[in-house]
Design a protein around this motif. Structure first.
Motif, PDB file in Angstrom:
ATOM      1  N   TRP A   1       0.942  -1.214  -0.061  1.00 55.85           N
ATOM      2  CA  TRP A   1      -0.037  -0.193  -0.055  1.00 55.85           C
ATOM      3  C   TRP A   1       0.870   1.366   0.017  1.00 55.85           C
ATOM      4  CZ3 TRP A   1      -5.010  -0.477  -1.154  1.00 55.85           C
ATOM      5  CH2 TRP A   1      -5.757  -1.437  -0.915  1.00 55.85           C
ATOM      6  N   PHE A   2       0.325   2.526  -0.448  1.00 53.50           N
ATOM      7  CA  PHE A   2       0.994   3.791  -0.569  1.00 53.50           C
ATOM      8  C   PHE A   2       1.077   4.400   0.601  1.00 53.50           C
ATOM      9  CE2 PHE A   2       0.986   2.150  -5.099  1.00 53.50           C
ATOM     10  CZ  PHE A   2       2.238   2.470  -5.409  1.00 53.50           C
ATOM     11  N   ASP A   3       1.784   5.239   1.163  1.00 49.73           N
ATOM     12  CA  ASP A   3       1.627   6.446   2.175  1.00 49.73           C
ATOM     13  C   ASP A   3       1.865   7.766   1.640  1.00 49.73           C
ATOM     14  OD1 ASP A   3       1.296   4.276   4.129  1.00 49.73           O
ATOM     15  OD2 ASP A   3       3.479   4.095   4.558  1.00 49.73           O
ATOM     16  N   MET A   4       1.308   8.548   2.080  1.00 51.64           N
ATOM     17  CA  MET A   4       1.537  10.224   1.510  1.00 51.64           C
ATOM     18  C   MET A   4       2.360  10.411   2.493  1.00 51.64           C
ATOM     19  SD  MET A   4      -1.185  13.121   0.939  1.00 51.64           S
ATOM     20  CE  MET A   4      -2.382  12.010   0.429  1.00 51.64           C
ATOM     21  N   HIS A   5       3.424  11.169   1.866  1.00 51.58           N
ATOM     22  CA  HIS A   5       4.689  11.795   2.690  1.00 51.58           C
ATOM     23  C   HIS A   5       4.688  13.371   2.467  1.00 51.58           C
ATOM     24  CE1 HIS A   5       6.390   8.108   4.278  1.00 51.58           C
ATOM     25  NE2 HIS A   5       6.003   7.554   2.950  1.00 51.58           N
ATOM     26  N   ALA A   6       3.918  13.623   1.251  1.00 48.35           N
ATOM     27  CA  ALA A   6       3.802  15.299   1.077  1.00 48.35           C
ATOM     28  C   ALA A   6       3.094  15.450   0.112  1.00 48.35           C
ATOM     29  CB  ALA A   6       5.522  15.624   0.648  1.00 48.35           C
ATOM     30  N   MET A   7       2.516  16.734  -0.071  1.00 48.55           N
ATOM     31  CA  MET A   7       1.708  16.795  -1.238  1.00 48.55           C
ATOM     32  C   MET A   7       2.279  18.326  -1.779  1.00 48.55           C
ATOM     33  SD  MET A   7      -2.169  16.712   0.622  1.00 48.55           S
ATOM     34  CE  MET A   7      -2.945  17.713  -0.564  1.00 48.55           C
ATOM     35  N   VAL A   8       2.244  18.394  -3.082  1.00 43.54           N
ATOM     36  CA  VAL A   8       2.742  19.720  -3.699  1.00 43.54           C
ATOM     37  C   VAL A   8       1.657  19.886  -4.669  1.00 43.54           C
ATOM     38  CG1 VAL A   8       4.564  20.091  -5.611  1.00 43.54           C
ATOM     39  CG2 VAL A   8       5.035  18.447  -4.024  1.00 43.54           C
ATOM     40  N   PHE A   9       1.263  21.295  -4.763  1.00 46.19           N
ATOM     41  CA  PHE A   9       0.495  21.913  -5.464  1.00 46.19           C
ATOM     42  C   PHE A   9       1.177  22.569  -6.632  1.00 46.19           C
ATOM     43  CE2 PHE A   9      -1.514  21.420  -1.664  1.00 46.19           C
ATOM     44  CZ  PHE A   9      -3.006  20.813  -1.988  1.00 46.19           C
ATOM     45  N   SER A  10       0.773  22.599  -7.913  1.00 43.93           N
ATOM     46  CA  SER A  10       1.212  23.060  -9.018  1.00 43.93           C
ATOM     47  C   SER A  10       0.340  23.812  -9.842  1.00 43.93           C
ATOM     48  CB  SER A  10       2.095  22.107  -9.740  1.00 43.93           C
ATOM     49  OG  SER A  10       2.638  22.759 -10.980  1.00 43.93           O
ATOM     50  N   ASN A  11       0.828  24.947 -10.562  1.00 41.14           N
ATOM     51  CA  ASN A  11       0.042  25.540 -11.696  1.00 41.14           C
ATOM     52  C   ASN A  11      -0.122  25.001 -13.062  1.00 41.14           C
ATOM     53  OD1 ASN A  11      -0.767  27.919  -9.931  1.00 41.14           O
ATOM     54  ND2 ASN A  11       1.056  28.620 -10.335  1.00 41.14           N
ATOM     55  N   ASN A  12       0.999  23.932 -13.127  1.00 43.33           N
ATOM     56  CA  ASN A  12       1.143  23.092 -14.340  1.00 43.33           C
ATOM     57  C   ASN A  12       1.546  21.646 -13.888  1.00 43.33           C
ATOM     58  OD1 ASN A  12       1.646  22.096 -16.852  1.00 43.33           O
ATOM     59  ND2 ASN A  12       2.888  23.709 -17.589  1.00 43.33           N
ATOM     60  N   THR A  13       0.411  20.981 -13.221  1.00 44.14           N
ATOM     61  CA  THR A  13       0.813  19.925 -12.805  1.00 44.14           C
ATOM     62  C   THR A  13       1.205  18.556 -13.941  1.00 44.14           C
ATOM     63  OG1 THR A  13      -0.793  20.194 -11.238  1.00 44.14           O
ATOM     64  CG2 THR A  13      -0.165  17.899 -11.376  1.00 44.14           C
TER      65      THR A  13
END
Length: 59
Positions: free
Chosen positions: A22-34
């Motif tokens: 299973w995957f764990d989330m370690h960070a989230m990144v927001f971008s204007n051009n994902t």
């Protein structure tokens, strides 16, 4: 990359992708051009890629 309103939903989707863990989330990144950011990350990490048979698959 996800368009899901809740990021945890994307983790659930990835968990169903025939991977042995299973995957764990370690960070989230927001971008204007994902899409461009994702492509750049794939390019950067390509040298360490373990799965070399089908480069179109992420996992």
């Amino acid at each position: 990359m996800t368009g899901c309103l809740e990021s945890i939903d994307r983790l659930d989707e990835l968990g169903d992708a025939s991977v042995p863990f299973w995957f764990d989330m370690h960070a989230m990144v927001f971008s204007n051009n994902t899409p461009a950011l994702e492509a750049k990350l794939h390019e950067h990490f390509a040298v360490g890629r373990l799965k070399k048979v089908n480069s179109r698959k992420e996992f």
